[in-house]
Design a protein around this motif. Sequence first.
Motif, PDB file in Angstrom:
ATOM      1  N   PRO A   1     -78.931  47.958   0.015  1.00 35.71           N
ATOM      2  CA  PRO A   1     -80.334  48.282   0.260  1.00 35.71           C
ATOM      3  C   PRO A   1     -81.206  47.080  -0.075  1.00 35.71           C
ATOM      4  CG  PRO A   1     -79.585  49.291  -1.776  1.00 35.71           C
ATOM      5  CD  PRO A   1     -78.391  48.687  -1.134  1.00 35.71           C
ATOM      6  N   SER A   2     -82.457  47.147   0.305  1.00 36.83           N
ATOM      7  CA  SER A   2     -83.326  46.007   0.031  1.00 36.83           C
ATOM      8  C   SER A   2     -84.411  46.387  -0.961  1.00 36.83           C
ATOM      9  CB  SER A   2     -83.950  45.506   1.327  1.00 36.83           C
ATOM     10  OG  SER A   2     -84.499  46.589   2.032  1.00 36.83           O
TER      11      SER A   2
ATOM     12  N   LEU B   1     -73.157  48.109  -9.114  1.00 36.09           N
ATOM     13  CA  LEU B   1     -72.918  49.159  -8.136  1.00 36.09           C
ATOM     14  C   LEU B   1     -73.342  48.636  -6.767  1.00 36.09           C
ATOM     15  CD1 LEU B   1     -71.922  52.055  -8.361  1.00 36.09           C
ATOM     16  CD2 LEU B   1     -74.281  52.782  -8.429  1.00 36.09           C
TER      17      LEU B   1
ATOM     18  N   ALA C   1     -73.510  49.629  -3.334  1.00 30.00           N
ATOM     19  CA  ALA C   1     -73.400  50.799  -2.475  1.00 30.00           C
ATOM     20  C   ALA C   1     -74.144  50.571  -1.171  1.00 30.00           C
ATOM     21  CB  ALA C   1     -73.960  52.024  -3.180  1.00 30.00           C
TER      22      ALA C   1
ATOM     23  N   LYS D   1     -76.570  51.330   1.914  1.00 29.24           N
ATOM     24  CA  LYS D   1     -77.906  51.914   1.825  1.00 29.24           C
ATOM     25  C   LYS D   1     -77.975  53.326   2.378  1.00 29.24           C
ATOM     26  CE  LYS D   1     -79.570  49.265   5.824  1.00 29.24           C
ATOM     27  NZ  LYS D   1     -79.563  50.263   6.875  1.00 29.24           N
ATOM     28  N   ASP D   2     -76.995  53.712   3.163  1.00 32.28           N
ATOM     29  CA  ASP D   2     -77.015  55.061   3.724  1.00 32.28           C
ATOM     30  C   ASP D   2     -76.193  56.057   2.896  1.00 32.28           C
ATOM     31  OD1 ASP D   2     -78.661  54.427   5.845  1.00 32.28           O
ATOM     32  OD2 ASP D   2     -76.993  53.606   6.975  1.00 32.28           O
ATOM     33  N   THR D   3     -75.692  55.594   1.762  1.00 30.85           N
ATOM     34  CA  THR D   3     -74.920  56.492   0.908  1.00 30.85           C
ATOM     35  C   THR D   3     -75.785  57.651   0.431  1.00 30.85           C
ATOM     36  OG1 THR D   3     -73.826  54.516   0.119  1.00 30.85           O
ATOM     37  CG2 THR D   3     -73.432  56.520  -1.132  1.00 30.85           C
ATOM     38  N   LYS D   4     -75.156  58.809   0.313  1.00 32.27           N
ATOM     39  CA  LYS D   4     -75.887  59.943  -0.255  1.00 32.27           C
ATOM     40  C   LYS D   4     -75.906  59.811  -1.776  1.00 32.27           C
ATOM     41  CE  LYS D   4     -76.408  62.148   3.674  1.00 32.27           C
ATOM     42  NZ  LYS D   4     -77.626  61.691   4.354  1.00 32.27           N
ATOM     43  N   MET D   5     -76.994  60.275  -2.371  1.00 32.94           N
ATOM     44  CA  MET D   5     -77.129  60.106  -3.814  1.00 32.94           C
ATOM     45  C   MET D   5     -76.127  60.927  -4.616  1.00 32.94           C
ATOM     46  SD  MET D   5     -79.008  57.823  -4.883  1.00 32.94           S
ATOM     47  CE  MET D   5     -79.147  58.259  -6.608  1.00 32.94           C
ATOM     48  N   GLY D   6     -75.584  61.965  -4.011  1.00 30.38           N
ATOM     49  CA  GLY D   6     -74.622  62.798  -4.730  1.00 30.38           C
ATOM     50  C   GLY D   6     -73.497  61.986  -5.329  1.00 30.38           C
TER      51      GLY D   6
ATOM     52  N   THR E   1     -74.725  59.627  -8.082  1.00 31.53           N
ATOM     53  CA  THR E   1     -74.940  60.335  -9.349  1.00 31.53           C
ATOM     54  C   THR E   1     -73.611  60.596 -10.049  1.00 31.53           C
ATOM     55  OG1 THR E   1     -76.802  61.401  -8.253  1.00 31.53           O
ATOM     56  CG2 THR E   1     -76.142  62.291 -10.383  1.00 31.53           C
TER      57      THR E   1
ATOM     58  N   TYR F   1     -78.005  47.960  -9.795  1.00 28.52           N
ATOM     59  CA  TYR F   1     -77.953  48.412  -8.406  1.00 28.52           C
ATOM     60  C   TYR F   1     -78.117  47.191  -7.544  1.00 28.52           C
ATOM     61  CZ  TYR F   1     -79.190  52.965 -10.389  1.00 28.52           C
ATOM     62  OH  TYR F   1     -79.222  54.109 -11.113  1.00 28.52           O
ATOM     63  N   GLN F   2     -77.070  46.777  -6.869  1.00 29.00           N
ATOM     64  CA  GLN F   2     -77.181  45.576  -6.061  1.00 29.00           C
ATOM     65  C   GLN F   2     -78.073  45.814  -4.860  1.00 29.00           C
ATOM     66  OE1 GLN F   2     -74.198  43.021  -4.968  1.00 29.00           O
ATOM     67  NE2 GLN F   2     -73.611  42.583  -7.059  1.00 29.00           N
ATOM     68  N   ALA F   3     -78.922  44.856  -4.606  1.00 34.07           N
ATOM     69  CA  ALA F   3     -79.826  44.976  -3.471  1.00 34.07           C
ATOM     70  C   ALA F   3     -80.171  43.594  -2.956  1.00 34.07           C
ATOM     71  CB  ALA F   3     -81.098  45.709  -3.891  1.00 34.07           C
TER      72      ALA F   3
ATOM     73  N   THR G   1     -77.961  39.817  -6.441  1.00 34.92           N
ATOM     74  CA  THR G   1     -79.203  40.231  -7.084  1.00 34.92           C
ATOM     75  C   THR G   1     -79.254  41.747  -7.090  1.00 34.92           C
ATOM     76  OG1 THR G   1     -80.236  40.011  -4.940  1.00 34.92           O
ATOM     77  CG2 THR G   1     -80.573  38.214  -6.478  1.00 34.92           C
ATOM     78  N   GLY G   2     -80.048  42.281  -7.961  1.00 31.70           N
ATOM     79  CA  GLY G   2     -80.147  43.731  -8.008  1.00 31.70           C
ATOM     80  C   GLY G   2     -81.144  44.191  -9.052  1.00 31.70           C
ATOM     81  N   LEU G   3     -81.217  45.493  -9.194  1.00 35.65           N
ATOM     82  CA  LEU G   3     -82.107  46.096 -10.185  1.00 35.65           C
ATOM     83  C   LEU G   3     -81.263  46.490 -11.392  1.00 35.65           C
ATOM     84  CD1 LEU G   3     -84.031  48.469  -7.777  1.00 35.65           C
ATOM     85  CD2 LEU G   3     -84.861  46.323  -8.668  1.00 35.65           C
TER      86      LEU G   3
ATOM     87  N   ASN H   1     -83.447  63.334  -8.012  1.00 32.22           N
ATOM     88  CA  ASN H   1     -83.110  63.213  -6.599  1.00 32.22           C
ATOM     89  C   ASN H   1     -82.204  64.343  -6.156  1.00 32.22           C
ATOM     90  OD1 ASN H   1     -81.255  61.073  -8.228  1.00 32.22           O
ATOM     91  ND2 ASN H   1     -80.081  62.157  -6.666  1.00 32.22           N
ATOM     92  N   ASP H   2     -82.176  64.530  -4.866  1.00 31.15           N
ATOM     93  CA  ASP H   2     -81.308  65.541  -4.283  1.00 31.15           C
ATOM     94  C   ASP H   2     -79.936  64.915  -4.015  1.00 31.15           C
ATOM     95  OD1 ASP H   2     -81.606  68.341  -2.928  1.00 31.15           O
ATOM     96  OD2 ASP H   2     -80.376  67.133  -1.569  1.00 31.15           O
ATOM     97  N   VAL H   3     -78.949  65.771  -3.827  1.00 33.01           N
ATOM     98  CA  VAL H   3     -77.597  65.268  -3.529  1.00 33.01           C
ATOM     99  C   VAL H   3     -77.596  64.479  -2.213  1.00 33.01           C
ATOM    100  CG1 VAL H   3     -75.214  65.948  -3.127  1.00 33.01           C
ATOM    101  CG2 VAL H   3     -76.577  67.189  -4.773  1.00 33.01           C
TER     102      VAL H   3
ATOM    103  N   THR I   1     -80.116  62.799  -0.887  1.00 35.80           N
ATOM    104  CA  THR I   1     -81.074  61.697  -0.790  1.00 35.80           C
ATOM    105  C   THR I   1     -80.358  60.415  -0.396  1.00 35.80           C
ATOM    106  OG1 THR I   1     -82.346  62.694  -2.577  1.00 35.80           O
ATOM    107  CG2 THR I   1     -82.803  60.403  -2.074  1.00 35.80           C
ATOM    108  N   GLN I   2     -81.018  59.649   0.454  1.00 37.76           N
ATOM    109  CA  GLN I   2     -80.432  58.377   0.863  1.00 37.76           C
ATOM    110  C   GLN I   2     -80.564  57.375  -0.267  1.00 37.76           C
ATOM    111  OE1 GLN I   2     -82.349  56.686   4.222  1.00 37.76           O
ATOM    112  NE2 GLN I   2     -80.638  55.343   4.704  1.00 37.76           N
ATOM    113  N   TYR I   3     -79.540  56.554  -0.437  1.00 43.71           N
ATOM    114  CA  TYR I   3     -79.523  55.566  -1.513  1.00 43.71           C
ATOM    115  C   TYR I   3     -80.687  54.603  -1.392  1.00 43.71           C
ATOM    116  CZ  TYR I   3     -77.418  52.073  -4.658  1.00 43.71           C
ATOM    117  OH  TYR I   3     -77.165  51.191  -5.666  1.00 43.71           O
ATOM    118  N   GLN I   4     -80.998  54.196  -0.160  1.00 46.28           N
ATOM    119  CA  GLN I   4     -82.102  53.267   0.047  1.00 46.28           C
ATOM    120  C   GLN I   4     -83.428  53.857  -0.463  1.00 46.28           C
ATOM    121  OE1 GLN I   4     -82.453  49.890   1.884  1.00 46.28           O
ATOM    122  NE2 GLN I   4     -84.227  50.234   0.562  1.00 46.28           N
TER     123      GLN I   4
END
Lengths: 156, 193
Positions: free
Chosen positions: A49-50, A120, A122, A124-129, A132, A148-150, B34-36, B126-128, B130-133
């Motif tokens: 993701p960005s 991590l 991941a 960008k279209d990964t689901k948060m489930g 988590t 979180y790599q971005a 790079t990342g957060l 967040n919801d299960v 939810t998109q990671y982006q």
Amino acid sequence: MAQIRKKEKKEAPALSTSSLPDIIFMLLFFFMAVTTMKEVTYKVRVTTPSATELQKLENKSLVRYIYVGEPMPEFREQFGSSTRIQLNDQFADVSEIESFITLERSAMKEEDQNVMTVSLKADKDTKMGIVTDIKQALRRAYALKIVYQAGARKAF
Amino acid sequence: MARKLNEINASSMADISFLLLIFFLVTTSMNVSTGLTRRLPPPLPPDQQPQDIDINKRNLFVVKINSQNQLLVQGEELDIRDLKEKAKEFIKNAANDPNMPAKYQKEFDLIGTMEYTKEHVISVGNDVDTQYQAYIDVQNELVAAYNELRNELAQDKFGKSFEECDERQQKVLQEVYPQKISEAEPKNYGGGK
């Protein structure tokens, strides 16, 4: 003898540059050794993701990576196209993360064990489930420092 | 003729290897990652149920992201573009609003007495699906809010940006605006999914 002396008069001896390639090759090898190669071969497709507020990841020897994404086309047949986790060079399940972290940590030097970072990576279209779930596994494994790599982007 | 041939001019060899060197330098990507950066809370003991930590409602800033990547901030729908301003307003609480975090006075190193909101917590749920982006976007905006606040204070007190401040000054600025983004499960802070 007379012949040689005649030659000397004509032209100054050329400066020997034959060692120059060796020096350059040494430089080349130095750079080849210093530059880190890519950590693993990706088995999952990851487009990070960005974001804008990025921090550089320092001290790569302390970083362990977890890849999350859809399997590459050549693995689709075997593993399907749903999101998978990759640890080192193989596919893994969420339940394996804990033992992976423990194993990696015990392989580290003792003073480095507390500052281990988990990156991590991941898609960008990964689901948060699944993210988590990974986070919970990392908490249980006491790998609390995560990144979180971005990639970089300009504001919206 | 034959004697002239046995001394090959090797000076171009250096150029060739230089070319090789430059080629490798250009093609090997340094692969800067790079990342957060985040810190997870330590795990709960296995026999302990996750309990609602008692946080005063005014100190809590709840951001929820649903499966359609829409945001619910403090009970209102909000666009991601407005999140940063809203978070800044909350963290700073300039007007001393009773619905925003309580302010405490403290004597800081270098900059003297200042009021700050030491008990505020930003909770991201967040919801299960939810998109990671979208999740990263929210995290990013929250970090941006903190960074901007620190920058503003740095400009105000030291006349330069946070990046330009020395270590001691940066530490003070971080103390005034400590990053408190909760990484725990949403239910840890009493919010449903």
